[in-house]
Design a protein around this motif. Sequence first.
Motif, PDB file in Angstrom:
ATOM      1  N   UNK A 491       0.756  -1.144  -0.169  1.00 20.58           N
ATOM      2  CA  UNK A 491      -0.058   0.001   0.019  1.00 20.58           C
ATOM      3  C   UNK A 491       0.870   1.360   0.078  1.00 20.58           C
ATOM      4  N   UNK A 492       2.163   1.224   0.582  1.00 19.27           N
ATOM      5  CA  UNK A 492       3.039   2.172   0.537  1.00 19.27           C
ATOM      6  C   UNK A 492       3.487   2.393  -0.885  1.00 19.27           C
ATOM      7  N   UNK A 493       3.753   1.226  -1.592  1.00 16.05           N
ATOM      8  CA  UNK A 493       4.201   1.712  -3.037  1.00 16.05           C
ATOM      9  C   UNK A 493       3.100   2.025  -3.963  1.00 16.05           C
ATOM     10  N   UNK A 494       1.818   1.640  -3.689  1.00 16.40           N
ATOM     11  CA  UNK A 494       0.355   2.332  -4.307  1.00 16.40           C
ATOM     12  C   UNK A 494       0.662   3.873  -4.315  1.00 16.40           C
ATOM     13  N   UNK A 495       0.688   4.082  -2.883  1.00  9.67           N
ATOM     14  CA  UNK A 495       0.960   5.617  -2.358  1.00  9.67           C
ATOM     15  C   UNK A 495       1.591   6.353  -3.275  1.00  9.67           C
ATOM     16  N   UNK A 496       3.082   5.777  -3.454  1.00  9.82           N
ATOM     17  CA  UNK A 496       4.131   6.471  -4.250  1.00  9.82           C
ATOM     18  C   UNK A 496       3.486   6.614  -5.702  1.00  9.82           C
ATOM     19  N   UNK A 497       2.817   5.580  -6.157  1.00  8.76           N
ATOM     20  CA  UNK A 497       2.373   5.711  -7.440  1.00  8.76           C
ATOM     21  C   UNK A 497       1.369   6.610  -7.813  1.00  8.76           C
ATOM     22  N   UNK A 498       0.533   6.715  -6.718  1.00  5.69           N
ATOM     23  CA  UNK A 498      -0.730   7.748  -6.879  1.00  5.69           C
ATOM     24  C   UNK A 498      -0.087   9.214  -6.651  1.00  5.69           C
ATOM     25  N   UNK A 499       1.130   9.407  -6.189  1.00  8.39           N
ATOM     26  CA  UNK A 499       1.779  10.701  -5.871  1.00  8.39           C
ATOM     27  C   UNK A 499       2.876  10.880  -6.597  1.00  8.39           C
ATOM     28  N   UNK A 500       3.250  10.030  -7.714  1.00 12.21           N
ATOM     29  CA  UNK A 500       4.462  10.121  -8.198  1.00 12.21           C
ATOM     30  C   UNK A 500       4.850  11.560  -8.873  1.00 12.21           C
ATOM     31  N   UNK A 501       4.015  12.157  -9.250  1.00 14.18           N
ATOM     32  CA  UNK A 501       4.021  13.694  -9.841  1.00 14.18           C
ATOM     33  C   UNK A 501       4.469  14.628  -8.782  1.00 14.18           C
ATOM     34  N   UNK A 502       3.700  14.459  -7.529  1.00  8.21           N
ATOM     35  CA  UNK A 502       4.309  15.434  -6.341  1.00  8.21           C
ATOM     36  C   UNK A 502       5.726  15.077  -5.879  1.00  8.21           C
ATOM     37  N   UNK A 503       6.107  13.620  -6.075  1.00 15.21           N
ATOM     38  CA  UNK A 503       7.329  13.525  -5.581  1.00 15.21           C
ATOM     39  C   UNK A 503       8.305  14.002  -6.608  1.00 15.21           C
ATOM     40  N   UNK A 504       8.039  13.932  -7.952  1.00 13.60           N
ATOM     41  CA  UNK A 504       9.112  14.541  -8.722  1.00 13.60           C
ATOM     42  C   UNK A 504       9.123  16.034  -8.582  1.00 13.60           C
ATOM     43  N   UNK A 505       8.012  16.664  -8.317  1.00 15.48           N
ATOM     44  CA  UNK A 505       7.979  18.101  -8.222  1.00 15.48           C
ATOM     45  C   UNK A 505       8.954  18.577  -6.992  1.00 15.48           C
ATOM     46  N   UNK A 506       8.934  17.671  -6.041  1.00 16.10           N
ATOM     47  CA  UNK A 506       9.746  17.836  -4.935  1.00 16.10           C
ATOM     48  C   UNK A 506      11.386  17.380  -5.049  1.00 16.10           C
TER      49      UNK A 506
END
Length: 611
Positions: A491-506
């Motif tokens: 579920x943590x990996x799913x959360x990463x995939x769901x917010x991958x654009x936010x992580x890239x911005x950061x």
Amino acid sequence: MGIIQQLPDYIANQIAAGEVIQRPASVVKELVENAIDAEASEVKILIKDAGRTLIQVIDNGKGMSEDDAVNCFLRHATSKIKSASDLYSLQTKGFRGEALASIAAIAHVQLTTKHTENEAIGIQLNLEGGQINDKKEVVCSNGSSFDVKNLFYNVPARRNFLKSDSIEFGHIRDEFERIALAHPEIRFLLMHNGNEIHNLPSANTRKRIVDLFGRNTNEQLVPIEELTNIVKVSGFIGKPDKAKKSRGEQFLFVNNRFFKDGYFHHAISKAYEGLIPDKYYPSYFIFFEIDPSKIDVNVHPTKTEIKFEEDRFVYSILTSSVRQALGKYNVFPTLDFERDTAFDLPSDFRKNDPVEPQIKVNPLYNPFENQQGKSSGSGGNGFSKGLNKQGFGQVQQTITNWEEFYKIQELTGDEQLTLPEIEESNFSKDTTQLLFHGNYIVSPCKSGLMVIHFRRAYERILYTDIASKFIHSPLSSQSLLFPITISLHRKDLDFWNANVSLFKQLGFSGTIDNLELNIEGIPSFLSAEDTTVLIEELLKTAGQKDIEKIDVATKFIEKIAKISSRSKKIDTQEAAQHLIEELFQCEEHQYTTDGKRIVSTLAFSEIDLKF
């Protein structure tokens, strides 16, 4: 005519649904538990829009006849118990007879079922608001299929109360994991919006844990087993060095029924004392087998609270079982009393060659020699060089000297005690000398002394800077020579995939390979050593299921700023001055985002009181 009247069934069912069906996850739990009670060997759960649009549960159990299919939606109708005494010998998941009536009262429900002993014809019912609108015979396979559509369609307030899809599906996943762990012999399939989330084959408990939480979990599991006259304890516990800051992987089951109990959690934590840091939590998957007559599961409609008749004995057995498992598999530190420790030496001594001990004697030492006769370092008067330099010992002491020494000189009324005036010009920016001590910078100001917690100051500066920039353009990123690999829950990996654009911005970049996250790029201001801790903190924040997506970015920036500030160092006057200037350019410079003080002023009046 009296004013008290009995409520119609459909209103009573809607009221009851408030406790039994709290969110889509509650529907999944009740329907899957019914499938297990029907002796199904395979259960499929199909979800659409986190349960708002569709929840479909298909099983290959015994199914129902036409009469049972109609009666199952009546309130307090159940096949699990016949009398009150049956409550003390429960072997099934359900027994209250409230779930299906509550679901039918607040959703559009379609039931397709065929009993295993019937002919080739099954029955299909369509219900709306608890009322059967259509009933017909259909051709179907053995078992049951429940389609629950438009949940809370007639309770707008409850439907508006639902959180985002990611949060609601997170609750569904939690319920799924609890049931799947309790029944590894059953095959489960979970799909969301056409995507396969879990496809679990029939297996043993260890394999089921690995299938749910990743292959790296296998090497972290320590078996636990204890058989007593009161309870049988079995399952697995996690190694102490794999403890986490979140409580995600903690499961207790009694007679294959999941439950929550802080008392037993304390028993497990007690066994780990001294092995894990504070505010870290071990993983455990523990199963109790106990006489049903010695527990009470009829405490709450959700059936996750269970009362034990002999809870104190179970507590002691559980603690000793966990300790025994840790010691048995060489996880718990032990003492070997048979080992000879006479020749144990510190590592530094082992590197040196052995030297024969020597006894040194000073033949000139005279214990009766007068101190006045000593000449080394005292000038022959018994005082040290430092005291001689200040004039001590150079004048022969008399009674008059001692009287003068103790004489008190009082100030006359005309004399006044004055403090030296401090000119503001002394505090000019060019000549100010800043003091450093620990986490603090001390700087003079007009009213006194200003004390700044420089790590918190840097946290506020970094938070303000990231919050103002990352929306318009991605933060600068640095590529890692060696990617950082972090094993995570699905579920943590799913959360990463769901917010991958936010992580890239950061400023983060990474890839996923079989439940492992490979971090390849991190923000330029972040050190590689802090990255693992930061990712764990971010996912811990993500694990707070009540956090809305709109707040995710804010929470992430707060964590990034806080963890980055831990390694911040100030070692020059220029760096300290620059930090202070940047701090006071922030709109809010007095407190951090979590309300901790950054700047405090010590006024001259407060300093005067100390003298």
